[in-house]
Design a protein around this motif. Structure first.
Motif, mmCIF file in Angstrom:
data_model
loop_
_atom_site.group_PDB
_atom_site.id
_atom_site.type_symbol
_atom_site.label_atom_id
_atom_site.label_comp_id
_atom_site.label_asym_id
_atom_site.label_seq_id
_atom_site.Cartn_x
_atom_site.Cartn_y
_atom_site.Cartn_z
ATOM 1 N N TYR A 120 -9.471 -3.525 -13.440
ATOM 2 C CA TYR A 120 -8.599 -2.361 -13.315
ATOM 3 C C TYR A 120 -9.184 -1.158 -14.047
ATOM 4 N N ALA A 121 -9.751 -1.430 -15.235
ATOM 5 C CA ALA A 121 -10.380 -0.341 -16.003
ATOM 6 C C ALA A 121 -11.557 0.239 -15.225
ATOM 7 N N GLY A 122 -12.339 -0.649 -14.573
ATOM 8 C CA GLY A 122 -13.474 -0.199 -13.773
ATOM 9 C C GLY A 122 -13.034 0.608 -12.565
ATOM 10 N N LEU A 123 -11.945 0.192 -11.910
ATOM 11 C CA LEU A 123 -11.407 0.948 -10.773
ATOM 12 C C LEU A 123 -10.996 2.346 -11.194
ATOM 13 N N GLU A 124 -10.380 2.435 -12.375
ATOM 14 C CA GLU A 124 -9.939 3.739 -12.876
ATOM 15 C C GLU A 124 -11.150 4.623 -13.182
ATOM 16 N N ASP A 125 -12.177 4.041 -13.781
ATOM 17 C CA ASP A 125 -13.407 4.801 -14.076
ATOM 18 C C ASP A 125 -14.049 5.324 -12.800
ATOM 19 N N ASP A 126 -13.959 4.542 -11.716
ATOM 20 C CA ASP A 126 -14.575 4.926 -10.451
ATOM 21 C C ASP A 126 -13.690 5.835 -9.606
ATOM 22 N N ASP A 180 -2.555 4.655 -0.624
ATOM 23 C CA ASP A 180 -2.563 5.644 -1.698
ATOM 24 C C ASP A 180 -1.252 5.569 -2.486
ATOM 25 N N ASN A 181 -1.359 5.494 -3.811
ATOM 26 C CA ASN A 181 -0.228 5.429 -4.750
ATOM 27 C C ASN A 181 0.545 4.111 -4.680
ATOM 28 N N GLN A 182 -0.016 3.112 -3.984
ATOM 29 C CA GLN A 182 0.631 1.790 -3.956
ATOM 30 C C GLN A 182 0.396 1.081 -5.279
ATOM 31 N N LYS A 183 1.460 0.490 -5.807
ATOM 32 C CA LYS A 183 1.343 -0.185 -7.090
ATOM 33 C C LYS A 183 0.539 -1.469 -6.935
ATOM 34 N N LEU A 184 -0.373 -1.677 -7.849
ATOM 35 C CA LEU A 184 -1.173 -2.901 -7.851
ATOM 36 C C LEU A 184 -0.420 -4.005 -8.568
ATOM 37 N N PRO A 185 -0.712 -5.270 -8.245
ATOM 38 C CA PRO A 185 -0.052 -6.373 -8.954
ATOM 39 C C PRO A 185 -0.332 -6.293 -10.451
ATOM 40 N N SER A 186 0.547 -6.850 -11.248
ATOM 41 C CA SER A 186 0.291 -6.903 -12.692
ATOM 42 C C SER A 186 -0.961 -7.719 -12.947
ATOM 43 N N THR A 187 -1.587 -7.498 -14.074
ATOM 44 C CA THR A 187 -2.831 -8.212 -14.380
ATOM 45 C C THR A 187 -2.600 -9.715 -14.420
ATOM 46 N N PRO A 228 -20.955 -11.170 -12.667
ATOM 47 C CA PRO A 228 -19.760 -11.054 -13.504
ATOM 48 C C PRO A 228 -18.482 -11.056 -12.679
ATOM 49 N N VAL A 229 -17.489 -11.836 -13.126
ATOM 50 C CA VAL A 229 -16.259 -12.005 -12.357
ATOM 51 C C VAL A 229 -15.513 -10.681 -12.220
ATOM 52 N N TYR A 230 -15.453 -9.897 -13.314
ATOM 53 C CA TYR A 230 -14.658 -8.663 -13.264
ATOM 54 C C TYR A 230 -15.229 -7.673 -12.243
ATOM 55 N N ILE A 231 -16.565 -7.669 -12.068
ATOM 56 C CA ILE A 231 -17.181 -6.777 -11.077
ATOM 57 C C ILE A 231 -16.818 -7.243 -9.665
ATOM 58 N N GLN A 232 -16.789 -8.550 -9.456
ATOM 59 C CA GLN A 232 -16.408 -9.070 -8.143
ATOM 60 C C GLN A 232 -14.956 -8.724 -7.817
ATOM 61 N N VAL A 233 -14.068 -8.816 -8.825
ATOM 62 C CA VAL A 233 -12.653 -8.458 -8.622
ATOM 63 C C VAL A 233 -12.528 -6.965 -8.330
ATOM 64 N N LYS A 234 -13.257 -6.149 -9.104
ATOM 65 C CA LYS A 234 -13.200 -4.692 -8.903
ATOM 66 C C LYS A 234 -13.682 -4.321 -7.506
ATOM 67 N N ASP A 235 -14.826 -4.891 -7.066
ATOM 68 C CA ASP A 235 -15.364 -4.563 -5.743
ATOM 69 C C ASP A 235 -14.433 -5.048 -4.624
ATOM 70 N N TYR A 236 -13.780 -6.175 -4.840
ATOM 71 C CA TYR A 236 -12.842 -6.705 -3.847
ATOM 72 C C TYR A 236 -11.659 -5.750 -3.671
ATOM 73 N N LEU A 237 -11.090 -5.289 -4.788
ATOM 74 C CA LEU A 237 -9.952 -4.364 -4.726
ATOM 75 C C LEU A 237 -10.382 -3.013 -4.156
ATOM 76 N N LYS A 238 -11.567 -2.579 -4.535
ATOM 77 C CA LYS A 238 -12.086 -1.302 -4.024
ATOM 78 C C LYS A 238 -12.219 -1.358 -2.499
ATOM 79 N N ASN A 239 -12.691 -2.488 -2.003
ATOM 80 C CA ASN A 239 -12.834 -2.656 -0.560
ATOM 81 C C ASN A 239 -11.481 -2.609 0.145
ATOM 82 N N LEU A 240 -10.459 -3.208 -0.451
ATOM 83 C CA LEU A 240 -9.109 -3.173 0.110
ATOM 84 C C LEU A 240 -8.561 -1.748 0.155
ATOM 85 N N ILE A 241 -8.859 -0.969 -0.881
ATOM 86 C CA ILE A 241 -8.392 0.424 -0.934
ATOM 87 C C ILE A 241 -9.102 1.261 0.126
#
Length: 483
Positions: free
Chosen positions: A57-63, A32-39, A12-25
């Motif tokens: 983004y919703a998945g990142l927030e859940d995690d 910490d507290n850096q604003k993410l790009p708009s959707t 699933p594409v959204y999981i790949q995007v979530k894991d990519y952003l999670k890795n960057l964080i």
């Protein structure tokens, strides 16, 4: 940033995007507290749909890796410890290893074995040929069992095992001639766990075990890890040398014995019925309990069925039988069993529960349904036919090309080759490896440091062409080394 994102097909594409952003964080690329790009902006940068970014983004927030401020957007949440002292502290784990761990590493031949380069002809494996796996009926067994009790199978099971499989195996062993009165079965994660459970339960009054020489290398390793001294008794063409066994029994006392009577690993010898009777007579006379390895019993290519030692023991309870379908069916399921006296199983169940709670109920249920559906005999008929053909080809090639002194193997998935005393198989192995052929040097199977002039040839996963080419190479190089 965001230029190294690459989509992988089938996920699933959204999981790949979530894991990519999670890795960057996690790496600190997003603070910490850096604003993410708009959707909308991130969707353009990553070349994905906006809905995929919204879900990410919703998945990142859940995690717990992001939070949202109404009307302002999403922000990163850093997980870094924030303390240089905490993040830079390292432990020298090697110095903290105990003797058990160090011995296990020392005995781990898989870490030191020769790796098969691409294109190498390898006779090292005695695993089943994957091309023979009965995949359609395994899938059917899985679906059948899941439709009956799927919710139960995905929950915790029982340390003793899955009851339908235990009942099936009780009947299966009865058909092998075993008197089941006063006996019970415990399901294990293959042979190795079963062996370890038995060894961990036995008291070490003398700290000594008697067995065949050579014998199963995994057994040697685990006996040493449990602190047992090993006395190996030489083999004859029809099994262990009874005269030397009796001599050893009369001169010392042993906590138990370990035997592989059928398609012995590594020699491939099947112990004769007469020798089995004589063996059990000696064990009873000297009061030594027997651990029997039911290795490859089903892979007989000719002759009548030979009863296991536990059947020879009749109504007695002196034999602990370790069974497994790993070499016959599917090693990936890791299902084995211990058949022994009820009192012993009672204690082994508690040890297993303390170690790993239970063997995978899902795996047990799939195997049960596969057996229940009547697939075993059909599969064995096909497997025996193919392995017999490869066995006969390997035997023929060895006789044609290899300057051996003796050659043994009555069936199963391997042959054992013995050269003249003084011949160094390790030198042969290195020379053959340079020509793209490898095998298993026989010295690893010996209990006394011997066997430098022996080797095991596993043929189950080797093509006909490679069997011919590989054995011809071994024979040619061996003759050159012999001068």
């Amino acid at each position: 940033m965001f230029k190294d994102f690459k989509l992988v097909a089938g996920r699933p594409v959204y999981i790949q995007v979530k894991d990519y952003l999670k890795n960057l964080i996690v790496k600190g690329a997003l603070q910490d507290n850096q604003k993410l790009p708009s959707t909308r902006e991130l969707a353009t940068l990553l070349k994905v749909s906006r809905n995929s970014v919204i879900s990410a983004y919703a998945g990142l927030e859940d995690d717990g890796f992001a939070y949202t401020v109404q009307g302002q957007g999403s922000y990163a949440v850093s997980t870094s410890p924030g303390s240089e002292a905490a993040s830079s502290w390292n432990i020298d784990w090697k110095s903290r290893m105990n003797g058990h761990a160090r011995l296990a590493e020392e005995l781990d031949i898989m870490k030191r074995g020769i790796r098969a380069e691409k294109g190498t002809i390898s006779f090292t494996s005695i695993a089943p040929d994957e091309s023979l796996f009965d995949l359609d009926n395994v899938k059917r067994a899985f679906l059948d069992r899941m439709s009956v009790e799927g919710n139960i199978l995905l929950n915790y099971g029982y340390a003793k095992g899955y009851k339908p499989l235990i009942e099936y195996l009780q009947q299966y062993m009865e058909h092998k001639g075993v008197n089941m009165k006063g006996k019970d079965i415990l399901i294990t994660n293959g042979f190795t766990e079963g062996f370890n459970l038995v060894l961990s339960a036995l008291s070490r009054k003398n700290g000594k075990v008697i067995c065949e020489n050579p014998t199963h290398q995994t057994a040697i390793k685990n006996l040493k890890l449990h602190g047992f001294g090993i006395t190996g008794i030489p083999m004859e063409r029809d099994g262990i040398h009874l005269g030397q066994l009796e001599k050893a029994l009369s001169e010392d006392t042993y906590d138990c014995a370990y035997f592989v009577p059928s398609y012995h690993n590594p020699t491939g010898i099947v112990m004769s019925p007469e020798k089995r009777q004589g063996l059990m007579k000696l064990m009873n006379q000297y009061g030594v309990p027997v651990i029997e390895d039911g290795f490859n019993e089903e892979l007989r290519y000719s002759g009548s069925h030979v009863a296991p030692l536990i059947a020879t023991a009749g109504g007695g309870n002196s034999v602990v039988y370790l069974g497994s379908f790993s070499k016959v069916l599917f090693p990936g399921l890791r299902i084995g069993w211990i058949l022994a006296d009820q009192e012993l199983i009672y204690y082994l169940e508690s040890i297993k529960r303390a170690q790993n709670i239970h063997t995978s109920t899902l795996d047990q249920s799939i195997l049960y349904q596969y057996l229940y559906n009547g697939n075993l005999e059909k599969y064995l008929k096909r497997a025996r036919s193919e392995y017999k053909r490869k066995y006969e080809l390997t035997l023929q090639c060895c006789k044609e090309y290899v300057p051996f002194t003796t050659l043994s193997g009555d069936g199963g998935l391997h042959l054992f080759v013995t050269f003249a005393q003084g011949f160094n198989v390790r030198v042969l192995l290195e020379a053959c490896r340079e020509q793209g052929v490898i095998f298993t040097a026989g010295d690893i199977f010996f209990t006394d440091g011997g066997g430098q002039h022996t080797m095991r040839l596993g043929f189950s996963r080797v093509s006909d062409e490679d069997i011919r080419k590989g054995i011809a190479c071994i024979g040619r190089v061996a003759r050159q080394l012999m001068g």
